[in-house]
Design a protein around this motif. Structure first.
Motif, PDB file in Angstrom:
ATOM      1  N   ILE A 162     -64.980  66.195 104.805  1.00  0.00           N
ATOM      2  CA  ILE A 162     -65.355  66.333 103.402  1.00  0.00           C
ATOM      3  C   ILE A 162     -64.902  67.669 102.847  1.00  0.00           C
ATOM      4  CG2 ILE A 162     -67.367  66.612 101.888  1.00  0.00           C
ATOM      5  CD1 ILE A 162     -68.732  64.419 103.581  1.00  0.00           C
ATOM      6  N   ARG A 163     -64.932  68.723 103.651  1.00  0.00           N
ATOM      7  CA  ARG A 163     -64.451  70.025 103.178  1.00  0.00           C
ATOM      8  C   ARG A 163     -62.985  69.953 102.768  1.00  0.00           C
ATOM      9  NH1 ARG A 163     -67.911  72.056 107.288  1.00  0.00           N
ATOM     10  NH2 ARG A 163     -66.217  71.965 108.816  1.00  0.00           N
ATOM     11  N   LEU A 164     -62.217  69.129 103.456  1.00  0.00           N
ATOM     12  CA  LEU A 164     -60.791  69.013 103.145  1.00  0.00           C
ATOM     13  C   LEU A 164     -60.515  68.000 102.042  1.00  0.00           C
ATOM     14  CD1 LEU A 164     -59.515  69.063 106.826  1.00  0.00           C
ATOM     15  CD2 LEU A 164     -59.208  70.882 105.133  1.00  0.00           C
ATOM     16  N   ALA A 165     -61.408  67.019 101.880  1.00  0.00           N
ATOM     17  CA  ALA A 165     -61.229  65.991 100.846  1.00  0.00           C
ATOM     18  C   ALA A 165     -62.595  65.684 100.239  1.00  0.00           C
ATOM     19  CB  ALA A 165     -60.598  64.731 101.451  1.00  0.00           C
ATOM     20  N   PRO A 166     -63.071  66.537  99.322  1.00  0.00           N
ATOM     21  CA  PRO A 166     -64.433  66.390  98.797  1.00  0.00           C
ATOM     22  C   PRO A 166     -64.656  65.159  97.931  1.00  0.00           C
ATOM     23  CG  PRO A 166     -63.258  68.147  97.660  1.00  0.00           C
ATOM     24  CD  PRO A 166     -62.392  67.722  98.796  1.00  0.00           C
ATOM     25  N   LEU A 167     -63.617  64.417  97.599  1.00  0.00           N
ATOM     26  CA  LEU A 167     -63.771  63.214  96.771  1.00  0.00           C
ATOM     27  C   LEU A 167     -63.534  61.932  97.568  1.00  0.00           C
ATOM     28  CD1 LEU A 167     -61.969  64.386  93.497  1.00  0.00           C
ATOM     29  CD2 LEU A 167     -64.405  64.501  94.068  1.00  0.00           C
ATOM     30  N   ALA A 168     -63.634  62.029  98.882  1.00  0.00           N
ATOM     31  CA  ALA A 168     -63.404  60.856  99.740  1.00  0.00           C
ATOM     32  C   ALA A 168     -64.691  60.053  99.879  1.00  0.00           C
ATOM     33  CB  ALA A 168     -62.886  61.299 101.108  1.00  0.00           C
ATOM     34  N   GLY A 169     -64.812  58.988  99.105  1.00  0.00           N
ATOM     35  CA  GLY A 169     -66.015  58.160  99.151  1.00  0.00           C
ATOM     36  C   GLY A 169     -66.308  57.549 100.513  1.00  0.00           C
ATOM     37  N   PRO A 170     -65.299  56.976 101.210  1.00  0.00           N
ATOM     38  CA  PRO A 170     -65.582  56.383 102.517  1.00  0.00           C
ATOM     39  C   PRO A 170     -66.158  57.379 103.522  1.00  0.00           C
ATOM     40  CG  PRO A 170     -63.468  55.606 101.706  1.00  0.00           C
ATOM     41  CD  PRO A 170     -63.922  56.678 100.766  1.00  0.00           C
ATOM     42  N   THR A 171     -65.737  58.648 103.451  1.00  0.00           N
ATOM     43  CA  THR A 171     -66.264  59.643 104.384  1.00  0.00           C
ATOM     44  C   THR A 171     -67.742  59.893 104.117  1.00  0.00           C
ATOM     45  OG1 THR A 171     -64.086  60.679 104.386  1.00  0.00           O
ATOM     46  CG2 THR A 171     -65.883  61.911 105.376  1.00  0.00           C
ATOM     47  N   TYR A 172     -68.117  59.982 102.836  1.00  0.00           N
ATOM     48  CA  TYR A 172     -69.539  60.110 102.507  1.00  0.00           C
ATOM     49  C   TYR A 172     -70.313  58.880 102.984  1.00  0.00           C
ATOM     50  CZ  TYR A 172     -69.144  64.292  99.573  1.00  0.00           C
ATOM     51  OH  TYR A 172     -68.951  65.576  99.124  1.00  0.00           O
ATOM     52  N   GLY A 173     -69.685  57.706 102.895  1.00  0.00           N
ATOM     53  CA  GLY A 173     -70.354  56.492 103.383  1.00  0.00           C
ATOM     54  C   GLY A 173     -70.594  56.534 104.876  1.00  0.00           C
ATOM     55  N   ASN A 174     -69.595  56.979 105.626  1.00  0.00           N
ATOM     56  CA  ASN A 174     -69.770  57.109 107.079  1.00  0.00           C
ATOM     57  C   ASN A 174     -70.854  58.135 107.405  1.00  0.00           C
ATOM     58  OD1 ASN A 174     -67.738  55.253 107.542  1.00  0.00           O
ATOM     59  ND2 ASN A 174     -66.148  56.795 107.785  1.00  0.00           N
ATOM     60  N   LEU A 175     -70.871  59.236 106.659  1.00  0.00           N
ATOM     61  CA  LEU A 175     -71.892  60.261 106.889  1.00  0.00           C
ATOM     62  C   LEU A 175     -73.279  59.693 106.624  1.00  0.00           C
ATOM     63  CD1 LEU A 175     -72.694  63.177 107.464  1.00  0.00           C
ATOM     64  CD2 LEU A 175     -72.238  63.712 105.068  1.00  0.00           C
ATOM     65  N   ALA A 176     -73.417  58.916 105.562  1.00  0.00           N
ATOM     66  CA  ALA A 176     -74.722  58.306 105.255  1.00  0.00           C
ATOM     67  C   ALA A 176     -75.183  57.381 106.379  1.00  0.00           C
ATOM     68  CB  ALA A 176     -74.632  57.536 103.939  1.00  0.00           C
ATOM     69  N   LYS A 177     -74.255  56.621 106.936  1.00  0.00           N
ATOM     70  CA  LYS A 177     -74.612  55.703 108.020  1.00  0.00           C
ATOM     71  C   LYS A 177     -75.126  56.477 109.240  1.00  0.00           C
ATOM     72  CE  LYS A 177     -71.617  52.514 108.675  1.00  0.00           C
ATOM     73  NZ  LYS A 177     -70.372  51.820 109.087  1.00  0.00           N
ATOM     74  N   ILE A 178     -74.439  57.542 109.593  1.00  0.00           N
ATOM     75  CA  ILE A 178     -74.839  58.325 110.775  1.00  0.00           C
ATOM     76  C   ILE A 178     -76.181  59.006 110.537  1.00  0.00           C
ATOM     77  CG2 ILE A 178     -74.175  60.216 112.301  1.00  0.00           C
ATOM     78  CD1 ILE A 178     -71.229  59.587 111.449  1.00  0.00           C
ATOM     79  N   LEU A 179     -76.359  59.591 109.344  1.00  0.00           N
ATOM     80  CA  LEU A 179     -77.615  60.274 109.032  1.00  0.00           C
ATOM     81  C   LEU A 179     -78.790  59.294 109.031  1.00  0.00           C
ATOM     82  CD1 LEU A 179     -76.338  62.626 106.189  1.00  0.00           C
ATOM     83  CD2 LEU A 179     -77.149  63.341 108.447  1.00  0.00           C
ATOM     84  N   THR A 180     -78.554  58.070 108.575  1.00  0.00           N
ATOM     85  CA  THR A 180     -79.613  57.061 108.608  1.00  0.00           C
ATOM     86  C   THR A 180     -80.028  56.761 110.042  1.00  0.00           C
ATOM     87  OG1 THR A 180     -78.877  56.044 106.536  1.00  0.00           O
ATOM     88  CG2 THR A 180     -80.206  54.687 107.998  1.00  0.00           C
ATOM     89  N   GLU A 181     -79.052  56.613 110.912  1.00  0.00           N
ATOM     90  CA  GLU A 181     -79.365  56.345 112.313  1.00  0.00           C
ATOM     91  C   GLU A 181     -80.114  57.516 112.952  1.00  0.00           C
ATOM     92  OE1 GLU A 181     -75.686  55.411 114.220  1.00  0.00           O
ATOM     93  OE2 GLU A 181     -75.342  53.609 113.005  1.00  0.00           O
TER      94      GLU A 181
END
Length: 441
Positions: A168-187
């Motif tokens: 995300i630091r390298l591509a702050p507008l990458a929606g799929p990366t935020y989605g993957n982060l949300a999945k991991i944080l939920t788990e």
């Protein structure tokens, strides 16, 4: 030696003999690339093997070439060996580390029980990132690797989060990366951060998948009053445009129905997160005219009824539910019936789960068949009890719209006792204050 392989080797050796010494490697590599493009894999492997065995030109380049050829022929173990030899000779080849990671990842899919292959993929990606720290796709690949490893070693979940944040630091507008982060944080149970990441993903990428993931994060955080409108909006979009790319695929649409039902049922038991107020079609009683306990009972009844409708829609879309956990469609259906006190229907709905457990594991392909047997058993029990009207109603109008002969036996199913229904308890009306006595004249 195989005559065909001997002929291939002779052809490559002839090419090598006819090429000048300083162009021999180039000739073999070009020949191999052309053969790969033509899908002549045996011939390509023969040329690449000859380049390695004769140590023509750049030895590391020959190993890289042979590794790529072996990968395409499905010989991943040999390809990994050649790639490691090449990287020993040329450790600063970041592309080689990435290819090695891909080989280990593919090998892990063939050997899912062996978590070491995925760990080796992560190690290779870390080596590539040391050479190219600004390569955002490598951070995403590393996050996926650590996330996969975390299923057997949960300590890697934190590393997956760190890798996502690096991407995300390298591509702050990458929606799929935020989605993957949300999945991991939920788990990980970090629901506040997960909801934030899922919300950002949904804003950056306006798609049904991202909206569904946002609803899932809210569901896991038990923020049902926010999750339910998102689920309903997804269902409305699917109903309005069932064949467009803006809607979810049909199997996921079943999950939308099911998880809306889960949210409705969980919301009934959470204080301070009320279920939706029933509409006029669901209840003719106005909540403003009844005491608070009765209004809560009306809302709970409406939520349970809506949950049943949605989980039945999920079963109609995907009757062979493959979930082996509490969100199995039939378990959710049983929970909804139980919430209404309809224990007979809850028992019948649990037949697919109970039959799977009794037979040593889930049998998703026969889920609907087991459910039919459960409702037939319920109808038969009612007939035996003399409730012929109830038996016929259960057969002709049961919730799964199954028309079955209640007397027909079902093979390979262990029957169990049908629990009799209990009426839904009605909360008592609060006592009204007594009028003051009239003063004596």
């Amino acid at each position: 030696m195989n005559p065909h392989r001997q002929e291939l080797d002779n052809g490559c050796q002839l090419l090598l003999a006819q090429s000048p010494a300083h162009l021999a490697q180039t000739a073999l590599h070009r020949r191999t690339a052309a053969l790969l493009q033509a899908r002549q894999l045996d011939e390509a492997e023969a040329c690449a093997t000859l380049a390695v065995s004769r140590r023509v030109g750049d030895v590391a380049a020959n190993n890289f070439l042979l590794a790529r050829v072996l990968s395409q022929t499905g010989k991943r173990a040999s390809a990994i060996d050649q790639m490691k030899r090449a990287l020993t000779l040329k450790p600063d080849a970041s592309r080689g580390w990435v290819e090695l990671a891909r080989l280990h990842y593919a090998q892990s899919q063939q050997l899912p029980a062996d978590g070491r292959e995925m760990s080796r993929a992560a190690t290779a990606l870390e080596a590539a990132l040391r050479l190219e720290p600004s390569a955002q796709p490598l951070w995403e690949m590393l996050a996926d690797a650590h996330h996969s490893i975390s299923r057997s070693n949960f300590s890697h979940a934190a590393l997956a989060v760190e890798s996502c944040r690096g991407a995300i630091r390298l591509a702050p507008l990458a929606g799929p990366t935020y989605g993957n982060l949300a999945k991991i944080l939920t788990e990980m149970g970090r629901h506040v951060e997960a909801v934030h990441s899922a919300r950002v993903a949904a804003r950056l990428e306006e798609s049904a998948d991202r909206q569904y993931q946002f609803a899932e994060a809210l569901l896991s955080a038990r923020r049902h009053s926010e999750a339910q409108p998102l689920y309903r909006q997804l269902l409305s979009r699917a109903e309005a445009a069932p064949y467009t790319t803006a809607t979810l695929p049909t199997p996921n649409l079943a999950d939308v129905h099911n998880h809306l039902a889960v949210s409705l049922l969980e919301g009934m038991s959470l204080e301070g997160d009320p279920v939706p107020t029933p509409t006029v079609s669901e209840s003719t009683v106005s909540e403003s005219t009844v005491p608070a306990p009765m209004a809560a009972a009306v809302r709970a009844e409406a939520a349970a009824a809506e949950a049943i409708r949605h989980v039945l829609s999920a079963i109609r879309i995907a009757p062979a539910c493959r979930y082996a956990h509490a969100h199995n469609y039939y378990q959710v259906l049983a929970s909804a019936y139980r919430a209404r006190g309809q224990m007979e229907l809850a028992t019948a709905a649990l037949w697919p789960v109970a039959a799977g457990d009794a037979m040593g594991g889930p049998r998703p392909e026969r889920s609907l068949e087991y459910a039919q047997a459960g409702f037939r058993s319920l109808a038969a029990a009612r007939r035996e009890a003399g409730d012929f009207a109830g038996a016929m109603h259960n057969v002709d109008h049961n919730p799964l719209t199954l028309a079955c002969d209640p007397s027909r036996s079902h093979p390979n199913i262990i029957p169990f006792r049908v629990i009799p229904s209990r009426p839904v308890p009605t909360p008592p009306l609060p006592s009204l204050p007594r009028a003051p006595p009239h003063p004596a004249p």
